[in-house]
Design an enzyme around this catalytic site. Structure first.
Site, mmCIF file in Angstrom:
data_model
loop_
_atom_site.group_PDB
_atom_site.id
_atom_site.type_symbol
_atom_site.label_atom_id
_atom_site.label_comp_id
_atom_site.label_asym_id
_atom_site.label_seq_id
_atom_site.Cartn_x
_atom_site.Cartn_y
_atom_site.Cartn_z
ATOM 1 N N GLY A 1 7.044 -2.113 6.954
ATOM 2 C CA GLY A 1 7.427 -2.300 5.779
ATOM 3 C C GLY A 1 8.727 -1.955 5.411
ATOM 4 N N GLY B 1 2.973 5.307 1.472
ATOM 5 C CA GLY B 1 2.371 4.989 0.527
ATOM 6 C C GLY B 1 1.075 4.376 0.971
ATOM 7 N N SER C 1 7.196 2.271 -8.052
ATOM 8 C CA SER C 1 6.790 0.845 -8.214
ATOM 9 C C SER C 1 6.731 0.572 -9.659
ATOM 10 C CB SER C 1 5.197 0.917 -7.727
ATOM 11 O OG SER C 1 4.978 -0.500 -8.079
ATOM 12 N N TYR D 1 -3.578 3.540 -7.831
ATOM 13 C CA TYR D 1 -2.367 3.186 -7.468
ATOM 14 C C TYR D 1 -1.472 3.425 -8.404
ATOM 15 C CZ TYR D 1 1.589 0.747 -5.408
ATOM 16 O OH TYR D 1 2.957 0.487 -5.128
HETATM 17 N N1 LIG Z 1 4.786 -3.763 -0.986
HETATM 18 C C1 LIG Z 1 4.728 -3.916 -2.384
HETATM 19 O O1 LIG Z 1 4.736 -4.928 -3.077
HETATM 20 C C2 LIG Z 1 5.453 -2.740 -2.968
HETATM 21 C C3 LIG Z 1 5.715 -2.485 -4.532
HETATM 22 C C4 LIG Z 1 6.077 -1.279 -5.114
HETATM 23 C C5 LIG Z 1 6.087 -0.374 -4.179
HETATM 24 N N2 LIG Z 1 5.735 -0.385 -3.002
HETATM 25 C C6 LIG Z 1 5.692 1.135 -2.384
HETATM 26 O O2 LIG Z 1 6.538 0.777 -1.183
HETATM 27 C C7 LIG Z 1 6.106 1.938 -0.299
HETATM 28 C C8 LIG Z 1 6.071 1.430 1.106
HETATM 29 O O3 LIG Z 1 5.146 0.319 1.291
HETATM 30 P P1 LIG Z 1 5.194 -0.941 1.841
HETATM 31 O O4 LIG Z 1 5.109 -2.124 1.147
HETATM 32 O O5 LIG Z 1 6.331 -0.933 3.013
HETATM 33 O O6 LIG Z 1 3.758 -0.892 2.844
HETATM 34 P P2 LIG Z 1 3.291 -0.604 4.341
HETATM 35 O O7 LIG Z 1 1.927 -0.723 4.267
HETATM 36 O O8 LIG Z 1 4.066 -1.532 5.046
HETATM 37 O O9 LIG Z 1 3.977 0.769 4.726
HETATM 38 C C9 LIG Z 1 3.371 1.912 4.209
HETATM 39 C C10 LIG Z 1 3.595 3.213 5.242
HETATM 40 O O10 LIG Z 1 3.043 4.173 4.811
HETATM 41 C C11 LIG Z 1 2.401 4.922 6.124
HETATM 42 N N3 LIG Z 1 1.502 5.864 5.498
HETATM 43 C C12 LIG Z 1 0.298 5.634 4.816
HETATM 44 N N4 LIG Z 1 -0.397 6.641 4.551
HETATM 45 C C13 LIG Z 1 0.271 7.742 5.306
HETATM 46 C C14 LIG Z 1 0.231 9.098 5.206
HETATM 47 N N5 LIG Z 1 -1.021 9.766 4.981
HETATM 48 N N6 LIG Z 1 1.118 9.876 6.247
HETATM 49 C C15 LIG Z 1 1.988 9.265 6.434
HETATM 50 N N7 LIG Z 1 2.315 8.033 6.490
HETATM 51 C C16 LIG Z 1 1.417 7.264 5.798
HETATM 52 C C17 LIG Z 1 1.686 3.788 6.686
HETATM 53 O O11 LIG Z 1 1.050 4.028 8.004
HETATM 54 C C18 LIG Z 1 2.685 2.594 6.566
HETATM 55 O O12 LIG Z 1 3.511 2.787 7.853
HETATM 56 C C19 LIG Z 1 4.863 2.569 -0.710
HETATM 57 O O13 LIG Z 1 5.015 3.690 -1.505
HETATM 58 C C20 LIG Z 1 4.205 1.411 -1.558
HETATM 59 O O14 LIG Z 1 3.575 2.050 -2.901
HETATM 60 C C21 LIG Z 1 5.461 -1.353 -2.175
#
Ligand SMILES: NC(=O)c1ccc[n+]([C@@H]2O[C@H](COP(=O)([O-])OP(=O)(O)OC[C@H]3O[C@@H](n4cnc5c(N)ncnc54)[C@H](O)[C@@H]3O)[C@@H](O)[C@H]2O)c1
Length: 261
Positions: A15, A76, A116, A156
């Site tokens: 992501g 996250g 977020s 969350y």
């Molecule tokens: N996708 C959305 O809609 C959205 C919206 C707002 C905020 N976010 C935030 O963006 C950030 C990235 O999310 P994303 O959408 O790319 O999701 P994603 O699930 O694709 O990526 C999250 C990454 O974090 C890693 N991770 C999780 N737990 C971990 C740990 N304990 N130690 C190390 N790595 C860990 C996962 O393995 C994964 O690769 C997050 O903080 C999420 O809360 C996402």
């Protein structure tokens, strides 16, 4: 602005973190990626590590070089694995990593926290947000959840509320401020990544669809990565303790509803 810089990116296996690392590489930065899972595409320097515990964070920090220019805290959880795990990764682990990396960040370096729109309620829940960010170190998160009666569905949004408040506090914390290290946040709205399906399960389709409808589409990782990297760069040298909504206008639309303008 990133040429020759070393940027530590967590959550690099997927992501937003994966796209941030890729774009930074294209801009001439060296990336050190951290994730609990192996990335599928090649990252020149990858540390497999888990930020959900103090030991996991210490293990990552042991493997870092003495100097990095910026830390992008992207890793996250969606909340689907429960409130304790979510607070441990999204806030307490992230904060512990940031504090441990601070001495290795160059003077004038940067930390960027991916928060977020879900953290919007930090003001409405201020007393709780203050209390839970004031706890120092890596607490016994399960005990904390029991003590405060926190529910899984709160995990969350609460984790992001804490992160937004701490971002402002950290900007004025001696550990960072005395060496000119800026601490900022980027707040995406819904973004098409694998976590979005989990949000639908946790927050419900209606909430996610309403957010998407307000701004016409969901974001993509490519919409978020440039904002993170701008705040990592010296171009953002006078931006500190700020939250940059990166959501196609979602927060402006919610503000209009909540504040009635
Ligand atoms: N996708 C959305 O809609 C959205 C919206 C707002 C905020 N976010 C935030 O963006 C950030 C990235 O999310 P994303 O959408 O790319 O999701 P994603 O699930 O694709 O990526 C999250 C990454 O974090 C890693 N991770 C999780 N737990 C971990 C740990 N304990 N130690 C190390 N790595 C860990 C996962 O393995 C994964 O690769 C997050 O903080 C999420 O809360 C996402």
């Amino acid at each position: 602005m990133l040429f020759g810089k070393t940027i530590l990116v967590t959550g690099v296996a997927s992501g937003i973190g994966a796209r941030t690392a890729e774009l930074a590489g294209q801009m001439g930065a060296d990336i050190i990626g951290v994730d609990v899972r192996e990335p599928s595409s090649g990252i020149s320097s990858f540390i497999k590590g888990d930020i959900s515990t103090a030991e996991g964070v210490a293990d990552i920090v042991r493997q870092l070089p003495n100097r990095v220019d910026a830390l992008a805290n992207v890793a996250g959880l969606s909340g689907s694995t429960g409130v304790a795990a979510t607070l441990a990764v999204n806030f307490y682990g992230l904060r512990t990593l940031s504090e441990a990396v601070a001495p290795r960040l160059r003077e004038g370096g940067a930390i960027v926290n991916v928060a977020s729109i879900a953290g919007y309620g930090w003001r409405a829940n201020l007393e709780r947000t203050k209390k839970l960010t004031a706890i120092e170190g890596f607490p016994d998160v399960a005990g904390l959840v029991a003590e405060h009666g926190l529910k899984n569905e709160e995990g969350y949004p609460l984790s992001k509320e804490l992160l937004l408040l701490w971002t402002m506090r950290a900007a004025h914390q001696a550990l960072f401020k005395d060496r000119g290290i800026r601490v900022n946040a980027v707040s995406p709205g819904p973004v098409e990544t694998r976590i979005l399906k989990q949000f639908r399960a946790v927050l419900g389709d209606a909430r996610v669809d309403s957010d998407i409808t307000r701004v016409g589409r969901a974001g993509t990782s490519a919409d978020i990565a440039p904002a993170i990297l701008f705040l990592c760069s010296d171009g953002a040298r006078w931006i500190n303790g700020a939250n940059l909504p990166t959501d196609g206008g979602l927060e402006a639309s919610i503000n209009a509803d909540v504040l009635g303008f």
